[in-house]
Design an enzyme around this catalytic site. Structure first.
Site, short mmCIF file in Angstrom:
data_model
loop_
_atom_site.label_atom_id
_atom_site.label_comp_id
_atom_site.label_asym_id
_atom_site.label_seq_id
_atom_site.Cartn_x
_atom_site.Cartn_y
_atom_site.Cartn_z
N CYS A 1 47.15 8.34 77.25
CA CYS A 1 47.78 7.47 78.23
C CYS A 1 48.94 8.15 78.95
CB CYS A 1 48.35 6.21 77.58
SG CYS A 1 47.15 5.27 76.69
N TYR B 1 48.38 22.11 75.88
CA TYR B 1 47.25 21.62 76.65
C TYR B 1 47.50 20.30 77.41
CZ TYR B 1 42.67 19.49 77.53
OH TYR B 1 41.61 18.87 78.11
N ASN C 1 52.21 4.51 75.59
CA ASN C 1 51.54 5.77 75.31
C ASN C 1 51.81 6.12 73.85
OD1 ASN C 1 52.29 9.24 76.15
ND2 ASN C 1 50.39 8.37 75.39
N GLY C 2 50.75 6.36 73.10
CA GLY C 2 50.91 6.68 71.68
C GLY C 2 49.94 5.86 70.86
N GLY D 1 44.85 10.18 81.51
CA GLY D 1 43.94 9.05 81.30
C GLY D 1 43.15 8.76 82.56
#
Ligand code: SF4
Length: 493
Positions: free
Chosen positions: A20, A268, A122-123, A46
């Site tokens: 996300c 990445y 996010n997470g 995302g």
């Protein structure tokens, strides 16, 4: 923010995937349009769905969510015109496969006694299943299958009076990784978990002529750049930021803990033009490539990146080794994920849809292929076959991360441990499976050195590196209690 229903891993391109990106803006003209731009810059975090909730001057909330890319979801001017207001929060979602139902698309929104509240996360929470079970037993009615919805219900049942205190009360009960932005009629809020696993930054723009500036909270600095906001600072681990009519307030309710930022963001996940925790990602990736060359040099004629993510590390490798850098593999950027039905035959062709060999750069050459990671090894094998078919004399693979031996439970889409190539095979076996003449990964110490640290201190690691070490800094309560990843977890030494 993964789906809590058990889903297989969805990484078609054999990579770990960030799940996300979040964006929030306070006190700006066209807040929703700015949010759409910010989400567009975060599209790499995302691609399955996106949503925006805006707050207008009359205290009314307006929402739109859709499946697909940000540009498609918010392309209709009528939709954007409906998202009125000077504050908004937005979210990009990388869904795990299967249910990508609209009800799981964020921001999540609820009407409380104090008014509307929207949250984008996010997470991944590691005790969400247990919390959810308790909340359901207390009569809470869940509308989605995302772990993030527990925030809504914990806030709803909190006995504290202010919105911020209710949120802190909720955060005290959750375990896991979260960087979130939330909005109510009074403030934009940002919060980061006590170990700061996922990123969150503060930015600002405007503010000339004595006017108050507009504020932005978002996952990466590339989303500040696109809206013309200047970077102010990273939100600290465990910090809660409240932005209201009086300005920016910082609250640190959890005490000081050792940061454990996700080291894979550098390798990445983050966009190369972002600056993460004070470190430019592009430069870092080149340094990782240089360190890799020092650790595992080999005689060769060309250094070839697996595009796009392997490019900066390959540049660093080439510069350090003195071996020419060549684009021996060309990536087709215009392959949609769904333009052909994914039959087995097409799946086998998949790598050729995305990558093609640049034959003159490979024919008769000893090639060093540089990639950022190997997950299951399926794509690596096909790329090596393609490079050999183009006439490469030798193929040596160099990986700019340590072997990924463990699953991530903190917001990254990963396969179960049994499917991770490096969890099941030693280096020689992996080289044989992938079909290379030699295979080497950067060492964990080398990775830390590339990040400016003396090496990894096992007693006090400064990053989350659990997918390389199995050292999970946040308890995996649900996993240990419930699901099929338990077995793989118990194999951790
Ligand atoms: Fe990042 Fe790996 Fe930690 Fe997950 S386990 S947060 S991918 S370093």
């Amino acid at each position: 923010m993964p789906d809590m229903s058990t889903q297989p891993w969805s990484g078609e391109d054999d990579k770990f995937h960030e799940e996300c990106g979040v964006f929030g803006v306070w006190d700006a003209t066209d807040a929703a349009a700015l949010t759409a731009l910010g989400l567009h810059a975060l599209q790499h975090r995302g691609q399955e769905a996106a949503g925006i909730v805006a707050l207008d001057d009359g205290g009314r909330f307006h929402a739109h969510k859709g499946q697909g890319l940000v540009g498609d979801t918010f392309s209709d001017p009528k939709i954007m015109a409906g998202l009125r207001g000077r504050a908004a929060v937005g979210h990009n979602r990388y869904a795990t496969t299967g249910e990508t139902a609209l009800r799981n698309v964020q921001p999540l929104y609820a009407d409380f006694a104090f008014g509307g509240f929207a949250v984008a996360h996010n997470g991944n929470l590691t005790n969400a299943l247990g919390l959810r079970r308790n909340l359901v037993n207390r009569g809470c009615l869940f509308q989605s299958t995302t772990d993030s919805e527990v925030f809504i219900h914990l806030i709803a049942i909190s006995l504290y009076s202010t919105v911020v205190d209710r949120l802190i009360d909720a955060l005290r009960q959750v375990q896991g990784a979260y960087s979130l932005v939330a909005l109510y009629n009074g403030a934009l809020i940002g919060a980061r978990d006590p170990l700061g696993v996922r990123p969150l930054v503060l930015g600002r723009f405007g503010g000339a002529d004595g006017q108050p500036p507009a504020w932005v909270l978002t996952s990466e600095t590339c989303a500040l750049d696109i809206v013309g906001a200047e970077f102010v600072r990273d939100i600290d681990a465990g910090e809660i930021i409240v932005i209201d009519a009086q300005g920016v307030h910082s609250i640190k309710p959890f005490g000081k803990q050792q940061d454990r930022f996700c080291i894979f963001e550098y390798i990445y996940f983050a966009r190369p033009d972002s600056v993460v925790e004070g470190t430019p990602v592009y430069e870092t990736r080149k340094r990782i490539g240089a360190e890799l060359a020092r650790e595992s040099g080999v005689s060769a004629d060309v250094v070839v990146p697996v595009p796009d993510s392997g490019v900066p590390a390959a540049m660093g490798y080439a510069a350090e080794s003195g071996i020419p850098f060549e684009l021996g593999i060309i990536r087709n950027h215009y392959v949609g994920r769904t333009f052909i039905e994914p039959t087995d035959q097409i799946r086998n062709l998949g790598v050729k849809l995305k990558h093609s060999a640049n034959r003159p750069m490979l024919e008769g050459k000893r090639v060093i292929l540089v990639d950022d990671s190997i997950v299951r090894g399926t794509t690596s094998k096909k790329i090596v076959e393609m490079v050999r078919a183009a006439g490469a004399r030798e193929v040596h693979m160099r990986i700019s991360s340590p072997p990924t031996t463990h699953s991530c439970y903190y917001g990254i889409d990963t396969p179960e441990r049994a499917k991770l190539l490096a969890a099941q095979h030693d280096l020689d076996e992996m080289a044989r499976i992938i079909g290379v003449d030699s295979l080497a990964y950067i060492s964990l110490d080398g990775l830390y050195r590339a990040l400016g640290k003396p090496g990894r201190d096992p007693a006090k690691p400064v990053y989350c590196d659990a997918c390389f070490t199995g050292d999970y800094a946040i308890p995996l309560t649900d996993t240990q209690d419930n699901n099929d990843k338990q077995l793989s977890l118990l194999q951790v030494g």
